[in-house]
Design a protein around this motif. Structure first.
Motif, PDB file in Angstrom:
ATOM      1  N   GLN A   1      21.510  12.293  42.558  1.00 19.03           N
ATOM      2  CA  GLN A   1      20.401  12.534  41.654  1.00 19.03           C
ATOM      3  C   GLN A   1      20.903  13.461  40.558  1.00 19.03           C
ATOM      4  O   GLN A   1      21.397  14.559  40.838  1.00 19.03           O
ATOM      5  CB  GLN A   1      19.202  13.160  42.363  1.00 19.03           C
ATOM      6  CG  GLN A   1      17.990  13.306  41.452  1.00 19.03           C
ATOM      7  CD  GLN A   1      16.735  13.698  42.207  1.00 19.03           C
ATOM      8  OE1 GLN A   1      16.761  13.826  43.435  1.00 19.03           O
ATOM      9  NE2 GLN A   1      15.641  13.895  41.509  1.00 19.03           N
ATOM     10  N   ALA A   2      20.788  13.020  39.326  1.00 17.45           N
ATOM     11  CA  ALA A   2      21.369  13.797  38.234  1.00 17.45           C
ATOM     12  C   ALA A   2      20.732  13.400  36.911  1.00 17.45           C
ATOM     13  O   ALA A   2      20.074  12.358  36.797  1.00 17.45           O
ATOM     14  CB  ALA A   2      22.886  13.588  38.167  1.00 17.45           C
ATOM     15  N   ARG A   3      20.974  14.237  35.907  1.00 23.81           N
ATOM     16  CA  ARG A   3      20.564  13.936  34.538  1.00 23.81           C
ATOM     17  C   ARG A   3      21.637  14.438  33.591  1.00 23.81           C
ATOM     18  O   ARG A   3      22.105  15.575  33.713  1.00 23.81           O
ATOM     19  CB  ARG A   3      19.235  14.626  34.208  1.00 23.81           C
ATOM     20  CG  ARG A   3      18.689  14.233  32.825  1.00 23.81           C
ATOM     21  CD  ARG A   3      17.587  15.157  32.420  1.00 23.81           C
ATOM     22  NE  ARG A   3      16.828  14.654  31.290  1.00 23.81           N
ATOM     23  CZ  ARG A   3      16.030  15.411  30.546  1.00 23.81           C
ATOM     24  NH1 ARG A   3      15.883  16.698  30.836  1.00 23.81           N
ATOM     25  NH2 ARG A   3      15.369  14.892  29.532  1.00 23.81           N
ATOM     26  N   PHE A   4      22.018  13.586  32.648  1.00 22.42           N
ATOM     27  CA  PHE A   4      23.009  13.938  31.644  1.00 22.42           C
ATOM     28  C   PHE A   4      22.371  13.840  30.276  1.00 22.42           C
ATOM     29  O   PHE A   4      21.673  12.859  29.965  1.00 22.42           O
ATOM     30  CB  PHE A   4      24.215  13.014  31.714  1.00 22.42           C
ATOM     31  CG  PHE A   4      25.176  13.215  30.574  1.00 22.42           C
ATOM     32  CD1 PHE A   4      25.987  14.337  30.524  1.00 22.42           C
ATOM     33  CD2 PHE A   4      25.250  12.300  29.536  1.00 22.42           C
ATOM     34  CE1 PHE A   4      26.855  14.543  29.468  1.00 22.42           C
ATOM     35  CE2 PHE A   4      26.112  12.488  28.478  1.00 22.42           C
ATOM     36  CZ  PHE A   4      26.921  13.618  28.440  1.00 22.42           C
ATOM     37  N   VAL A   5      22.618  14.852  29.429  1.00 29.20           N
ATOM     38  CA  VAL A   5      22.064  14.885  28.074  1.00 29.20           C
ATOM     39  C   VAL A   5      23.186  15.210  27.097  1.00 29.20           C
ATOM     40  O   VAL A   5      24.012  16.100  27.352  1.00 29.20           O
ATOM     41  CB  VAL A   5      20.943  15.932  27.940  1.00 29.20           C
ATOM     42  CG1 VAL A   5      20.338  15.872  26.534  1.00 29.20           C
ATOM     43  CG2 VAL A   5      19.859  15.718  28.984  1.00 29.20           C
TER      44      VAL A   5
END
Length: 351
Positions: free
Chosen positions: A137-141
């Protein structure tokens, strides 16, 4: 394995020439051979299926499970955006990041391949992907300025009490990482922030067991390629002076189809904007009860700020407030009147 049934039949007949023929040995041999052929047919069919899947651009990958003993097939490409061969990655054109809602200037194939859901977004100054399911589970911006990146709201759960950052290197580029205990996960939430190329800032928020695991995940994001941010519909009628500002699409593996929902944001230089969202309808599309019309469609109101219509297999909404500001109901009807489904809803390459 032998397939010499004809020779065996001939030998048996010759041995019994001039005598009565006992059919029992022949029947037994035929049955045995039939069983062997059926077993091999199942094996070869399975091998052919695996081969065909491998040929289809790696649409099914085989990855180790969490125990590392068995090998589990995963649809590795289903959550990825379609290629954009005419566009360059962020490494070559960092100034383009976040300027075009139709393009994501990075790829994260290795990370997203282990997930079950992924949401891609491009436009209004940033590009991002958030993915979860399975063991990840991750988020990249990605953004062009540190201030823009700092203004992006955190979406993963944490305690809100991060530890001080420490220096790290991501693909030999300097950066920092810090840890925030998560109240809802046994794994802590790690933040990795770095400049993948001059003129760009990146941040990966990921549940991981260690700083090294988090930085290793960040190093797997690539900036030498681009993908299309696409949704299975087009907006052919926008209010005067408006243009598309942002694209967002949510893809999933455990649903009736790969597409879950997609949104396009349109606005103008005065600060007015609105959002059009299409969601896959879980059941038979509802019939409109209001007398509003938008092009070929019948439209109903949801309160005073949302207009909705059914265009199977989706429910389509336009948000005038909350997810919009400044546009009126007639503007919303204009936009919905130009709504047009595009391609196969579950094949992003056709959008």
């Amino acid at each position: 394995m032998s397939f010499d049934l004809d020779e065996r039949l001939a030998a048996t007949l010759k041995a019994h020439a001039g005598a009565d023929i006992d059919p029992a040995p022949l029947v037994a041999q035929a049955r045995n051979r039939g069983r062997r052929l059926r077993r091999w047919r199942h094996v070869l069919t399975g091998m052919g299926t695996v081969t065909a899947c491998a040929v289809l651009a790696g649409a099914v990958m085989v990855l180790p499970n969490s125990q590392g003993t068995d090998r589990t097939p995963r649809q590795a490409l289903a959550l990825l955006l379609p290629a954009s061969p005419n566009q360059t990655g962020a490494a070559e054109r960092p100034e383009l990041v976040g300027t075009d809602p139709a393009v994501v200037h990075f790829t994260a194939d290795d990370l997203v391949a282990g997930a079950r859901y992924a949401t891609w977004t491009a436009g209004r100054g940033t590009e991002s992907v958030e993915f979860h399911g399975g063991t990840t589970q991750a988020r990249f911006v990605l953004a062009r300025t540190a201030a823009t990146l700092a203004g992006v709201r955190q979406t993963l759960s944490s305690s809100g009490q991060p530890e001080p950052p420490t220096g790290v290197r991501v693909n030999e580029r300097p950066g920092s990482a810090w840890f925030d205990p998560s109240p809802s996960s046994g794994r802590g939430l790690w933040f990795v922030r770095w400049q993948p190329v001059d003129g760009l800032w990146a941040r990966l928020d990921i549940y991981a067991d260690s700083r090294d695991e988090a930085t290793s995940a960040a190093s797997r994001i690539r900036f030498d390629d681009a993908r299309r941010c696409a949704v299975p519909f087009h907006l052919q009628s926008l209010p005067a002076g408006a243009r598309l500002l942002e694209c967002s699409v949510n893809l999933r593996l455990n649903g009736p189809g790969v597409f879950a929902e997609g949104s396009l944001v349109a606005g103008d230089e005065s600060g007015r904007w609105l959002t059009v969202r299409a969601q896959r309808a879980p059941t038979r599309a509802k019939d409109a009860t209001d007398e509003l019309t938008a092009g070929p469609y019948r439209v109903r109101r949801q309160g005073s700020t949302v207009l909705e219509m059914s265009v199977r297999p989706c429910e389509v909404e336009v948000f005038l407030k909350g997810r919009g500001n400044g546009y009126t109901e007639p503007d919303g009807l204009t936009v919905l009147g130009g709504y047009k489904p595009a391609g196969d809803i579950d094949d992003a390459n056709t959008w």
